[in-house]
Motif scaffolding. Structure first.
Motif, PDB file in Angstrom:
ATOM      1  N   ASP A 366       0.840  -1.217   0.000  1.00  0.00           N
ATOM      2  CA  ASP A 366       0.000   0.000   0.000  1.00  0.00           C
ATOM      3  C   ASP A 366       0.870   1.260   0.000  1.00  0.00           C
ATOM      4  N   ARG A 367       1.874   1.272   0.871  1.00  0.00           N
ATOM      5  CA  ARG A 367       2.743   2.450   0.987  1.00  0.00           C
ATOM      6  C   ARG A 367       3.491   2.708  -0.326  1.00  0.00           C
ATOM      7  N   TRP A 368       4.023   1.623  -0.910  1.00  0.00           N
ATOM      8  CA  TRP A 368       4.903   1.787  -2.071  1.00  0.00           C
ATOM      9  C   TRP A 368       4.116   2.120  -3.345  1.00  0.00           C
ATOM     10  N   THR A 369       2.844   1.834  -3.338  1.00  0.00           N
ATOM     11  CA  THR A 369       2.046   2.156  -4.524  1.00  0.00           C
ATOM     12  C   THR A 369       1.217   3.425  -4.320  1.00  0.00           C
ATOM     13  N   ALA A 370       1.296   3.992  -3.095  1.00  0.00           N
ATOM     14  CA  ALA A 370       0.384   5.094  -2.732  1.00  0.00           C
ATOM     15  C   ALA A 370       0.503   6.307  -3.664  1.00  0.00           C
ATOM     16  N   GLY A 371       1.718   6.659  -4.047  1.00  0.00           N
ATOM     17  CA  GLY A 371       1.874   7.858  -4.863  1.00  0.00           C
ATOM     18  C   GLY A 371       1.639   7.636  -6.355  1.00  0.00           C
ATOM     19  N   GLY A 372       1.337   6.405  -6.726  1.00  0.00           N
ATOM     20  CA  GLY A 372       1.098   6.115  -8.138  1.00  0.00           C
ATOM     21  C   GLY A 372       2.369   5.913  -8.940  1.00  0.00           C
ATOM     22  N   LEU A 373       3.552   5.948  -8.268  1.00  0.00           N
ATOM     23  CA  LEU A 373       4.803   5.753  -8.986  1.00  0.00           C
ATOM     24  C   LEU A 373       5.039   4.285  -9.291  1.00  0.00           C
ATOM     25  N   LEU A 374       4.504   3.436  -8.427  1.00  0.00           N
ATOM     26  CA  LEU A 374       4.525   1.991  -8.668  1.00  0.00           C
ATOM     27  C   LEU A 374       3.075   1.524  -8.578  1.00  0.00           C
ATOM     28  N   GLU A 375       2.799   0.412  -9.283  1.00  0.00           N
ATOM     29  CA  GLU A 375       1.448  -0.139  -9.149  1.00  0.00           C
ATOM     30  C   GLU A 375       1.514  -1.646  -9.050  1.00  0.00           C
ATOM     31  N   ALA A 376       0.507  -2.222  -8.396  1.00  0.00           N
ATOM     32  CA  ALA A 376       0.451  -3.676  -8.289  1.00  0.00           C
ATOM     33  C   ALA A 376       0.277  -4.250  -9.691  1.00  0.00           C
ATOM     34  N   ALA A 377       1.110  -5.256 -10.023  1.00  0.00           N
ATOM     35  CA  ALA A 377       1.050  -5.826 -11.364  1.00  0.00           C
ATOM     36  C   ALA A 377      -0.185  -6.708 -11.543  1.00  0.00           C
ATOM     37  N   PHE A 378      -0.622  -7.311 -10.452  1.00  0.00           N
ATOM     38  CA  PHE A 378      -1.735  -8.251 -10.535  1.00  0.00           C
ATOM     39  C   PHE A 378      -2.781  -7.944  -9.476  1.00  0.00           C
ATOM     40  N   PRO A 379      -4.051  -8.184  -9.786  1.00  0.00           N
ATOM     41  CA  PRO A 379      -5.097  -7.847  -8.822  1.00  0.00           C
ATOM     42  C   PRO A 379      -5.307  -8.889  -7.724  1.00  0.00           C
ATOM     43  N   ALA A 380      -4.805 -10.104  -7.906  1.00  0.00           N
ATOM     44  CA  ALA A 380      -5.126 -11.180  -6.960  1.00  0.00           C
ATOM     45  C   ALA A 380      -4.558 -10.882  -5.574  1.00  0.00           C
ATOM     46  N   PRO A 381      -5.203 -11.392  -4.529  1.00  0.00           N
ATOM     47  CA  PRO A 381      -4.673 -11.194  -3.177  1.00  0.00           C
ATOM     48  C   PRO A 381      -3.318 -11.886  -3.014  1.00  0.00           C
ATOM     49  N   THR A 382      -2.437 -11.289  -2.205  1.00  0.00           N
ATOM     50  CA  THR A 382      -1.082 -11.822  -2.032  1.00  0.00           C
ATOM     51  C   THR A 382      -0.824 -12.109  -0.559  1.00  0.00           C
ATOM     52  N   PHE A 383       0.202 -12.943  -0.319  1.00  0.00           N
ATOM     53  CA  PHE A 383       0.557 -13.266   1.073  1.00  0.00           C
ATOM     54  C   PHE A 383       1.744 -12.427   1.531  1.00  0.00           C
ATOM     55  N   LYS A 384       2.987 -12.867   1.285  1.00  0.00           N
ATOM     56  CA  LYS A 384       4.118 -12.092   1.823  1.00  0.00           C
ATOM     57  C   LYS A 384       4.993 -11.485   0.741  1.00  0.00           C
ATOM     58  N   VAL A 428       8.236  -9.290   1.929  1.00  0.00           N
ATOM     59  CA  VAL A 428       8.314  -8.659   3.247  1.00  0.00           C
ATOM     60  C   VAL A 428       8.073  -9.732   4.302  1.00  0.00           C
ATOM     61  N   THR A 429       9.109 -10.014   5.085  1.00  0.00           N
ATOM     62  CA  THR A 429       8.938 -11.013   6.139  1.00  0.00           C
ATOM     63  C   THR A 429       8.640 -10.322   7.468  1.00  0.00           C
ATOM     64  N   GLU A 430       8.430 -11.158   8.490  1.00  0.00           N
ATOM     65  CA  GLU A 430       8.153 -10.639   9.838  1.00  0.00           C
ATOM     66  C   GLU A 430       9.320  -9.825  10.381  1.00  0.00           C
ATOM     67  N   LYS A 431      10.512  -9.977   9.814  1.00  0.00           N
ATOM     68  CA  LYS A 431      11.680  -9.258  10.329  1.00  0.00           C
ATOM     69  C   LYS A 431      11.732  -7.795   9.870  1.00  0.00           C
ATOM     70  N   ARG A 432      11.051  -7.471   8.810  1.00  0.00           N
ATOM     71  CA  ARG A 432      11.090  -6.082   8.324  1.00  0.00           C
ATOM     72  C   ARG A 432      10.266  -5.194   9.250  1.00  0.00           C
ATOM     73  N   THR A 433      10.760  -3.965   9.421  1.00  0.00           N
ATOM     74  CA  THR A 433      10.093  -3.056  10.350  1.00  0.00           C
ATOM     75  C   THR A 433       9.375  -1.947   9.580  1.00  0.00           C
ATOM     76  N   LYS A 434       8.486  -1.274  10.294  1.00  0.00           N
ATOM     77  CA  LYS A 434       7.769  -0.140   9.688  1.00  0.00           C
ATOM     78  C   LYS A 434       8.778   0.898   9.182  1.00  0.00           C
ATOM     79  N   ALA A 435       9.829   1.120   9.962  1.00  0.00           N
ATOM     80  CA  ALA A 435      10.822   2.135   9.564  1.00  0.00           C
ATOM     81  C   ALA A 435      11.488   1.754   8.236  1.00  0.00           C
ATOM     82  N   GLU A 436      11.809   0.466   8.096  1.00  0.00           N
ATOM     83  CA  GLU A 436      12.453   0.021   6.856  1.00  0.00           C
ATOM     84  C   GLU A 436      11.499   0.172   5.666  1.00  0.00           C
TER      85      GLU A 436
END
Lengths: 449, 486
Positions: A366-384, A428-436
């Motif tokens: 969500d964060r990385w696509t928010a500005g419209g500079l990147l977009e999700a390539a596929f509509p299907a739900p994803t896991f990690k 994105v695994t459980e080890k990644r933080t909000k800051a990263e």
């Protein structure tokens, strides 16, 4: 020499007992013409101190994922490994022992393998698990060979382009000499459409190999895929992500006949691709077609419960060219790591891990696509993990800039999917933080904005 | 010392509420799982795993480990397996974060040290093999065999040769015929002579225009170097076939003879045997293969290439068979191999072979009087004794002897292999054992063969279990734990 305990005196005494003049004489069996008349051309020997320095220097020319921020995935993930996994795997009673042929001298390994098999059956909802194969790709290829034998359909195998490209490459290599047709169904929407599968499978098809969540991170419609395969009498082989089973339905619950996985996520270090762990579990009726070792419970002469390697008549050391597989050495120590990992995580630890992966990955997407500079390539739900597209085709620029910030941002997909040249696979695994994740969002804004 | 806590499986120890790991709270704003994924995809409950605390898990596995024999704890003369000492420095160095912490899809500029190491390893293995090119991708010895046979098949196809038969001596490891079958070949067995070498007459009779590959283990599984190898290679090559060397027994000839020099076109190494990678209770191993120049184009991709000062993964190999494994391979095992080779150098590797052969010959000289060794008084790195006389005279089998050895603190030799020796006990001491150890092993064997037959039938007497019922295990397989009925 550091690991040779005999002294010159020992050697002399031994030669005398043998009745040989010299060590050289012991090699008389090798014709002179084939004896190497020079030393091997190898780099000079290093003592422990020098070797340590040398390895440290080599290691310093690498960037460990742990010293950067790692959003790389594609079948190998930077997951948390509890300290007790390393502790147990470093017990030399485990790591310096051989395949447990002598049951009385190997009950520790056999018991652990039996526990591994039990854990994997519970995790997957399948009836039986073997004691490990080399990796996820090899497990998928072995599963296909099993399915060919089980169905007696030696003509066709169907898979999808949403399955890990390297798994498909390994499968193609395994099938190349067996006169089998391997059909790969396209997945332009990021997932395998059940209708497309239905059209591809026929009464000659031995099996269908799918991945769920698939290589793009997307959830497949597995129940519909199982129905499409089964309608033609083909078996369904599912490559799963073991961590995803903290939240997702089990392969056994949606109709998989054979479930395979890359088990790296279960406590194996990244280690530049291996050693990892091939998981293979199946329904009861296929057990005698399984490749690899199986630990089974029995009783000894005094009626005590114990464990042995069993159903060995499937295996190469008994059945030779008629064996279900040629596998001998497998990934025993990695199966032990997975067992300790699952014991440490327990139902709630694995569930939390899966939830954290899912939530953080969703937040990141969500964060990385928010500005419209990147977009999700596929509509299907994803896991990690998920695929993002840079509309203006600047994937390389983004990855390059990220590398400069010690962010391993993702894998470009062009080498496997020319049509996805503007796309990147990010995990994105459980080890990644909000800051990263937020820092990556900033980078995206500054590079692509 | 009896430890009741060692008896229960993890599942029986589970107690609701126990936790070994607590994961942190989620630090990003997020909706509930049910609103992030379709309900139909979700599990109804958490995975069915045991609930345990960290001390539970540690005690359990430490107690389990105590039920294993191991190279660090015991003499482990398991023939064909080369159970040598596993150097601790290699374990430590392979876990250095700058090596163990690398993701397989990192950009090549962030893994130059690793690629340099792997490139050097390719070159060192090619030199030891006496062959031209090396692939590090296969994950184990059998995987290497299969990969090499894929390479052979691709070469034959590409050069328009219809050859579909692999010839394999009757003393070969079972993996040889199994690998050949997986590569789509038919197999034919070649007999051994009374001397335990390849029967040249039988080989000649079976070589023809369909011969693709002759697989030979040399030194062979009797521990003999087949001195006819020059002639064998000539015969196979004259018939248009390739010679494959099963490298399981390379420990005997490191730096002394090279497979490429005695006629092999392709081979695999077992780093977890020859180069001291620990065996891990059944892996991980690795199975690098080395091939002659004409076969190099067909090797799996990628190989590590050096361009100037820069190392890269070379995927541009149009004739390659493709991949046999995901990612690079069992890299952690390869790092240990590299450390082992760098520790020894040329002189050191030669000493390894010399001392492995010396130890085996010495042990042979100490053992042959109580257990006959049918194939002579000299061997390479291992030898095969036979309990056939013992069985005929007193009803004591190779298995009885093997089990009784456990009571003396020694791991058993490989038994009933190779198939061409009756009541076989295949003994490989390796170079990392001391004369004193070999003496006490020989003394134990001498005592055992004189012991009461009943005592031997009931051995082992000192282990936690004795002679598991394997027939029962196979007839009614119990392959997982199930909760006892209440």
């Amino acid at each position: 020499m550091p690991y040779i305990p005999n002294t010159e005196d020992d050697r002399r005494a031994m030669l005398e007992a043998i009745g040989a003049e010299s060590i050289d004489e012991l090699f008389d069996m090798i014709p002179r013409q084939f004896r190497l008349d020079r030393p091997l051309d190898l780099p000079a020997a290093l003592g422990e101190l020098a070797l340590r320095d040398h390895i440290r220097q080599l290691a310093e020319r690498n960037t460990a994922a742990s010293t950067a921020t790692c959003f790389l995935g594609g079948g190998s993930y930077d997951h948390f490994i509890p300290a007790i996994v390393d502790f147990v795997a470093a017990r030399s009673e485990f790591y310096t022992s051989y395949t447990p042929y002598q049951a009385e001298a190997s009950q520790g390994t056999l018991t652990a393998l039996f526990e591994y098999q039990t854990m994997i059956t519970r995790l997957t909802g399948m009836d039986v698990s073997n004691a490990s194969l080399y990796d996820g790709a090899g497990a998928a290829a072995e599963a296909v060979l099993m399915a060919i034998g089980a169905t007696g359909r030696a003509k066709r195998v169907v898979t999808a382009s949403s399955v890990h490209p390297e798994y498909r490459q390994v499968l193609a290599t395994y099938l190349a000499n067996l006169d089998m047709q391997l059909q790969t169904v396209d997945t332009p929407g990021g997932v395998l459409a059940p209708e497309a599968l239905d059209a591809a499978v026929d009464e000659q098809t031995a099996c269908v190999l799918v991945q769920h969540p698939n290589f793009f991170g997307c959830l497949e419609e597995v129940e519909a895929l199982a129905a499409a395969a089964h309608a033609k009498g083909a078996l369904l082989i599912v490559a799963f992500d073991p961590v995803s089973l903290g939240v997702l339905k089990r392969p056994g619950d949606y109709g998989a006949d054979i479930a395979v996985a890359e088990g790296q996520a279960l406590g194996c270090p990244l280690s530049y691709g291996g050693p990892y762990l091939g998981i293979l579990a199946c329904r009861e009726k296929f057990v005698r077609r399984m490749p690899g070792r199986l630990a089974g419970e029995t009783v000894d002469r005094r009626g005590r419960r114990c464990w042995v390697l069993t159903l060995q008549t499937r295996e190469q050391h008994i059945r030779r060219e008629k064996a279900t597989s040629n596998i001998c050495t497998n990934q025993g120590l990695m199966a032990l790591r997975a067992t300790v990992y699952l014991a440490a995580m327990g139902p709630h630890g694995l569930r939390s891990t899966a939830e954290l992966c899912l939530k953080k990955a969703r937040y990141a997407a969500d964060r990385w696509t928010a500005g419209g500079l990147l977009e999700a390539a596929f509509p299907a739900p994803t896991f990690k993990e998920f695929v993002l597209r840079a509309p203006r085709g600047r994937v390389d620029q983004l990855l390059e800039a990220a590398a400069g910030e010690r962010i391993m941002a993702g894998s470009p997909l062009e080498c496997w999917y020319p049509e996805l040249a503007d796309c990147v696979l990010m995990a994105v695994t459980e080890k990644r933080t909000k800051a990263e994740i937020d820092r990556m969002a900033e980078l995206i804004r500054s590079v692509l904005g | 010392m009896r430890n009741e806590q060692a008896a229960d499986l993890l599942f029986a120890q589970s107690r609701p509420g126990c936790r070994a790991v607590r994961m942190p709270e989620c630090d990003v704003p997020a909706e509930a799982v049910e609103s992030l994924l379709p309900r139909s995809a979700l599990a109804e409950r958490p995975p069915d795993l045991p609930e345990l605390t960290e001390p539970d898990v540690v005690r359990h596995f430490v107690n389990l480990s105590a039920q294993n024999m191991s190279v660090d704890g015991n003499f482990y003369p398991l023939g064909s397996c080369t159970m040598k000492y596993n150097p601790k420095r290699n374990e430590a160095l392979a876990s250095v974060e700058g090596l163990a912490g690398l993701h397989p899809y990192q950009r090549s500029e962030t893994i130059q040290g690793m690629l340099a190491l792997l490139h050097a390893l390719q070159e060192m293995l090619a030199e030891i093999a006496g062959l031209d090119a090396v692939s590090l991708q296969p994950a184990a010895g059998a995987h290497g065999e299969m990969t090499a046979l894929f390479v052979a098949a691709a070469f034959l196809r590409d050069t328009g040769q219809h050859r579909d038969v692999v010839l394999i001596p009757d003393g070969a490891h079972g993996t040889n015929p199994a690998s050949a079958a997986m590569a789509g070949f038919r197999t034919l067995e070649v007999k051994s002579s009374a001397a335990g070498l390849v029967d040249l007459g039988d080989l000649a009779a079976k070589l023809d225009a369909r011969t693709a590959v002759f697989m030979i283990t040399n030194p062979n599984t009797l521990g003999l170097f087949d001195r006819q190898i020059g002639q064998i290679a000539e015969m196979v090559h004259a018939a248009g076939g390739l010679v494959y060397l099963d490298g399981a027994n390379m420990n005997a000839i490191l730096g002394i003879a090279r497979p490429g020099d005695f006629g092999a076109d392709l081979m695999h190494f077992n780093p977890h045997k020859t180069f001291s990678g620990p065996h891990g209770g059944g892996g991980p191993g690795a199975g690098p293969i080395a091939v002659a120049g004409k076969l190099a184009p067909y090797l799996p991709a990628p190989l590590v290439a050096k361009r100037g000062d820069c190392y890269t993964l070379d995927f541009d190999r149009p004739k390659s068979i493709g991949r046999v494994r995901s990612f690079f391979g069992n890299t952690g095992v390869l790092v240990r191999t590299y450390c082992y080779l760098r520790t020894h150098g040329a002189e050191g590797l030669r000493r390894v072979a010399e001392n492995a052969v010396l130890n085996a010959n010495y042990l042979l000289s100490r053992v042959k009087d109580c257990l006959p060794v049918p194939h002579g008084d000299r061997c390479m790195h291992e030898f095969v004794a036979s309990a056939q006389r013992l069985k005929a005279e007193r009803g004591v089998t190779a298995m009885d002897v093997a089990k009784r050895l456990l009571d003396y603190g020694f791991h058993a030799p490989t038994v009933y292999f190779p198939l061409i020796v009756r009541e076989a006990l295949m003994i490989e001491p390796t170079e990392t054992e001391a004369k004193a150890t070999l003496d006490s092993f020989a003394a134990a064997l001498q005592r055992i063969v004189a012991e009461d037959a009943g005592l031997l039938h009931d051995a082992p007497h000192t282990t936690a279990v004795c002679r598991p019922d394997e027939v029962h295990a196979a007839r009614q397989p119990i392959l997982k734990w199930t909760a006892p009925a209440r």
